[in-house]
Motif scaffolding. Structure first.
Motif, PDB file in Angstrom:
ATOM      1  N   ILE A  68       9.022  -5.606 -10.045  1.00 50.29           N
ATOM      2  CA  ILE A  68       8.301  -5.433  -8.780  1.00 50.29           C
ATOM      3  C   ILE A  68       6.903  -6.034  -8.871  1.00 50.29           C
ATOM      4  N   ALA A  69       6.245  -5.883 -10.018  1.00 52.28           N
ATOM      5  CA  ALA A  69       4.920  -6.489 -10.197  1.00 52.28           C
ATOM      6  C   ALA A  69       5.008  -7.997 -10.029  1.00 52.28           C
ATOM      7  N   GLY A  70       6.084  -8.597 -10.538  1.00 53.28           N
ATOM      8  CA  GLY A  70       6.258 -10.043 -10.403  1.00 53.28           C
ATOM      9  C   GLY A  70       6.484 -10.467  -8.976  1.00 53.28           C
ATOM     10  N   THR A  71       7.385  -9.774  -8.267  1.00 51.72           N
ATOM     11  CA  THR A  71       7.673 -10.163  -6.884  1.00 51.72           C
ATOM     12  C   THR A  71       6.471  -9.903  -5.975  1.00 51.72           C
ATOM     13  N   ALA A  72       5.787  -8.778  -6.174  1.00 57.78           N
ATOM     14  CA  ALA A  72       4.602  -8.485  -5.359  1.00 57.78           C
ATOM     15  C   ALA A  72       3.500  -9.507  -5.618  1.00 57.78           C
ATOM     16  N   SER A  73       3.346  -9.918  -6.856  1.00 60.32           N
ATOM     17  CA  SER A  73       2.286 -10.870  -7.204  1.00 60.32           C
ATOM     18  C   SER A  73       2.566 -12.257  -6.643  1.00 60.32           C
ATOM     19  N   ARG A  74       3.844 -12.580  -6.441  1.00 62.07           N
ATOM     20  CA  ARG A  74       4.171 -13.859  -5.797  1.00 62.07           C
ATOM     21  C   ARG A  74       3.580 -13.890  -4.387  1.00 62.07           C
ATOM     22  N   MET A  75       3.622 -12.753  -3.710  1.00 62.15           N
ATOM     23  CA  MET A  75       3.021 -12.646  -2.388  1.00 62.15           C
ATOM     24  C   MET A  75       1.496 -12.708  -2.458  1.00 62.15           C
ATOM     25  N   LEU A  76       0.912 -12.171  -3.528  1.00 59.83           N
ATOM     26  CA  LEU A  76      -0.544 -12.152  -3.633  1.00 59.83           C
ATOM     27  C   LEU A  76      -1.134 -13.550  -3.766  1.00 59.83           C
ATOM     28  N   GLY A  77      -0.489 -14.398  -4.599  1.00 60.47           N
ATOM     29  CA  GLY A  77      -1.108 -15.701  -4.833  1.00 60.47           C
ATOM     30  C   GLY A  77      -0.204 -16.761  -5.407  1.00 60.47           C
ATOM     31  N   GLY A  78       1.104 -16.668  -5.186  1.00 63.29           N
ATOM     32  CA  GLY A  78       2.020 -17.699  -5.651  1.00 63.29           C
ATOM     33  C   GLY A  78       2.353 -17.569  -7.133  1.00 63.29           C
ATOM     34  N   THR A  79       3.023 -18.569  -7.665  1.00 63.38           N
ATOM     35  CA  THR A  79       3.497 -18.507  -9.049  1.00 63.38           C
ATOM     36  C   THR A  79       2.362 -18.511 -10.057  1.00 63.38           C
ATOM     37  N   ARG A  80       1.215 -19.059  -9.678  1.00 61.80           N
ATOM     38  CA  ARG A  80       0.078 -19.025 -10.607  1.00 61.80           C
ATOM     39  C   ARG A  80      -0.292 -17.599 -10.957  1.00 61.80           C
ATOM     40  N   VAL A  81      -0.116 -16.694 -10.014  1.00 68.22           N
ATOM     41  CA  VAL A  81      -0.405 -15.278 -10.232  1.00 68.22           C
ATOM     42  C   VAL A  81       0.823 -14.554 -10.786  1.00 68.22           C
ATOM     43  N   SER A  82       1.980 -14.803 -10.185  1.00 69.70           N
ATOM     44  CA  SER A  82       3.177 -14.035 -10.544  1.00 69.70           C
ATOM     45  C   SER A  82       3.711 -14.355 -11.941  1.00 69.70           C
ATOM     46  N   ASP A  84       1.507 -15.022 -14.499  1.00 67.78           N
ATOM     47  CA  ASP A  84       0.400 -14.732 -15.414  1.00 67.78           C
ATOM     48  C   ASP A  84       0.664 -13.377 -16.066  1.00 67.78           C
ATOM     49  N   LEU A  85       1.050 -13.397 -17.339  1.00 67.97           N
ATOM     50  CA  LEU A  85       1.497 -12.170 -18.002  1.00 67.97           C
ATOM     51  C   LEU A  85       0.400 -11.120 -18.116  1.00 67.97           C
ATOM     52  N   GLU A  86      -0.835 -11.551 -18.321  1.00 67.88           N
ATOM     53  CA  GLU A  86      -1.927 -10.585 -18.427  1.00 67.88           C
ATOM     54  C   GLU A  86      -2.155  -9.892 -17.084  1.00 67.88           C
ATOM     55  N   TRP A  87      -2.112 -10.663 -16.000  1.00 75.61           N
ATOM     56  CA  TRP A  87      -2.258 -10.046 -14.679  1.00 75.61           C
ATOM     57  C   TRP A  87      -1.111  -9.092 -14.392  1.00 75.61           C
ATOM     58  N   LEU A  88       0.113  -9.458 -14.757  1.00 76.54           N
ATOM     59  CA  LEU A  88       1.259  -8.597 -14.491  1.00 76.54           C
ATOM     60  C   LEU A  88       1.132  -7.259 -15.205  1.00 76.54           C
ATOM     61  N   GLU A  89       0.570  -7.270 -16.396  1.00 78.73           N
ATOM     62  CA  GLU A  89       0.343  -6.005 -17.096  1.00 78.73           C
ATOM     63  C   GLU A  89      -0.716  -5.172 -16.387  1.00 78.73           C
ATOM     64  N   THR A  90      -1.750  -5.832 -15.873  1.00 83.35           N
ATOM     65  CA  THR A  90      -2.757  -5.120 -15.080  1.00 83.35           C
ATOM     66  C   THR A  90      -2.126  -4.533 -13.814  1.00 83.35           C
ATOM     67  N   ALA A  91      -1.315  -5.336 -13.126  1.00 78.33           N
ATOM     68  CA  ALA A  91      -0.656  -4.851 -11.905  1.00 78.33           C
ATOM     69  C   ALA A  91       0.254  -3.664 -12.206  1.00 78.33           C
ATOM     70  N   ALA A  92       0.905  -3.687 -13.376  1.00 77.75           N
ATOM     71  CA  ALA A  92       1.835  -2.624 -13.740  1.00 77.75           C
ATOM     72  C   ALA A  92       1.122  -1.337 -14.135  1.00 77.75           C
ATOM     73  N   HIS A  93      -0.074  -1.455 -14.732  1.00 77.71           N
ATOM     74  CA  HIS A  93      -0.737  -0.279 -15.296  1.00 77.71           C
ATOM     75  C   HIS A  93      -1.892   0.250 -14.458  1.00 77.71           C
ATOM     76  N   TYR A  94      -2.451  -0.569 -13.568  1.00 76.51           N
ATOM     77  CA  TYR A  94      -3.708  -0.209 -12.904  1.00 76.51           C
ATOM     78  C   TYR A  94      -3.623   1.117 -12.162  1.00 76.51           C
TER      79      TYR A  94
END
Length: 395
Positions: A68-82, A84-94
């Motif tokens: 879900i973090a990956g699919t939601a992040s695609r909406m946030l800013g495209g594949t550059r965001v979705s 990005d493994l460090e961002w995905l961990e932040t999205a998952a834990h924040y």
């Protein structure tokens, strides 16, 4: 601001929507696409293959949070965001880290909290999350804020992502890249764990009632085969929508919702009055299990809402997963209802559709009963230790 963006741009862009300003074009036809559905499908397929791949027994909640973090992040800013493994961990834990700090501060009076907070280890964790958000989003926000506004009568490429919508919507002090980066963290807080929990509950219910599996799969394969992964197809998955809504009904995220403090006296028709300062709430879980509203309310019926939609000639939309009403309070009600629920519904359906097409899902060998939900205060949570077995289907 981010609430209004979800209500307007996010929901609007789920539909077929032009990717250009079209003042110079006589027809929109050649410029329409499913703005978000196609990318959501691509991201769901990508992360399912990355997280599961071959036959595997995985911890359901941990795996679905990442997907879900990956699919939601695609909406946030495209594949550059979705991607990005460090961002995905932040999205998952924040969101969980925010709750941890809030719980640590809650025992102290409000005026003391600013002096205590800097000494908490959790604050340092939140600061690290913010640094990740700044790295991922700040330069792009600075770039888009600096762009000249569109010129009337001139076609201009328009990015379809949350960065663009926030940039367009920001006014006054909000037109600041640092502020907008904070908002992206708020978006991840709202988008990831609630959708992940809903998805996990659906999978648990599907494994506990496998008799629904074939019917749901046949619907998905038929609809996707005819229409592809489009919004029209997602909206045509009526049986899957019903199964999701029934799972949500049986597994409310909270026991009570719509918590409010009365600001002006409220007088009811029977003469009763709520004075200023009164706290009120709605018993969403009790409503969801009210026998006056639902027949056999404690029995899971995956096609309950499908049957309702098929049996009524008008207002069939009232029985859809994302629809709110006095009898369905999981997303809230009225103008304060969850602004991102239509995106959440499409996102969850997309992941489930990919799972149904590509995998058989079951509890580990020897288990047939659904794990009990965990109650903590007014919260209702899925068992985060429960494992599921995913077996790739031969097609």
């Amino acid at each position: 601001m981010h609430i209004e963006v979800c209500k307007e741009q996010l929901t609007r862009n789920l539909r077929n929507y032009p990717i250009f300003h079209l003042q110079n074009f006589s027809s929109m036809t050649d410029f329409l696409e499913d703005a978000l559905i196609g990318p959501l499908n691509e991201e769901a397929s990508h992360w399912l293959s990355q997280r599961i791949g071959e036959k595997a027994e995985v911890t359901a909640y941990e795996t679905m949070v990442r997907i879900i973090a990956g699919t939601a992040s695609r909406m946030l800013g495209g594949t550059r965001v979705s991607r990005d493994l460090e961002w995905l961990e932040t999205a998952a834990h924040y969101s969980m880290d925010v709750v941890t700090v809030a719980m640590q501060l809650r025992p102290y009076p409000a005026f003391v909290r600013p002096f205590i907070a800097p000494w908490l280890d959790g604050i340092k964790v939140l600061d690290r999350h913010l640094k990740v958000a700044m790295r991922v989003f700040k330069d792009e926000f600075d770039h888009r804020l600096a762009l000249e506004p569109p010129v009337k009568g001139k076609a201009q490429e328009k990015r379809i992502d949350m960065i663009q919508w926030m940039t367009e919507s920001a006014r006054g002090s909000d037109r600041n890249a640092d502020v907008l980066c904070h908002n992206m963290l708020f978006m991840s807080l709202a988008a990831v764990h609630t959708s992940s929990a809903t998805l996990v509950h659906v999978l648990f219910d599907l494994c506990a009632a496998p008799q629904y599996m074939q019917g749901l799969r046949e619907e998905v394969e038929r609809v996707i085969g005819e229409q592809g992964f489009t919004l029209a197809a997602i909206n045509s998955l009526k049986k899957l929508d019903s199964f999701m809504k029934e799972s949500q009904r049986m597994n409310q995220t909270v026991l009570m919702t719509f918590n409010r403090r009365v600001a002006k006296p409220i007088k009811f028709t029977d003469g009763a009055t709520l004075p200023v300062g009164t706290y009120i709430t709605m018993p969403s879980d009790s409503v969801a299990h009210d026998p006056d509203i639902y027949e056999n309310p404690h029995q899971f019926d995956g096609l309950r809402f499908y049957d309702k939609r098929m049996s009524v000639k008008t207002e069939a939309y009232r029985h859809q997963f994302a629809t709110t009403g006095p009898e369905s309070l999981a997303f809230g009600q009225g103008k304060t209802a969850c602004p991102g629920r239509f995106f959440a519904a499409s996102q969850i359906k997309m992941v489930l559709a990919n799972i149904l097409i590509n995998y058989d899902v079951s509890f580990p060998p020897g288990q047939t009963e659904r794990p009990k939900n965990i109650h903590k205060g007014g919260l209702v949570m899925a068992d985060r230790s429960q494992k599921l077995v995913f077996t790739p289907r031969k097609r």
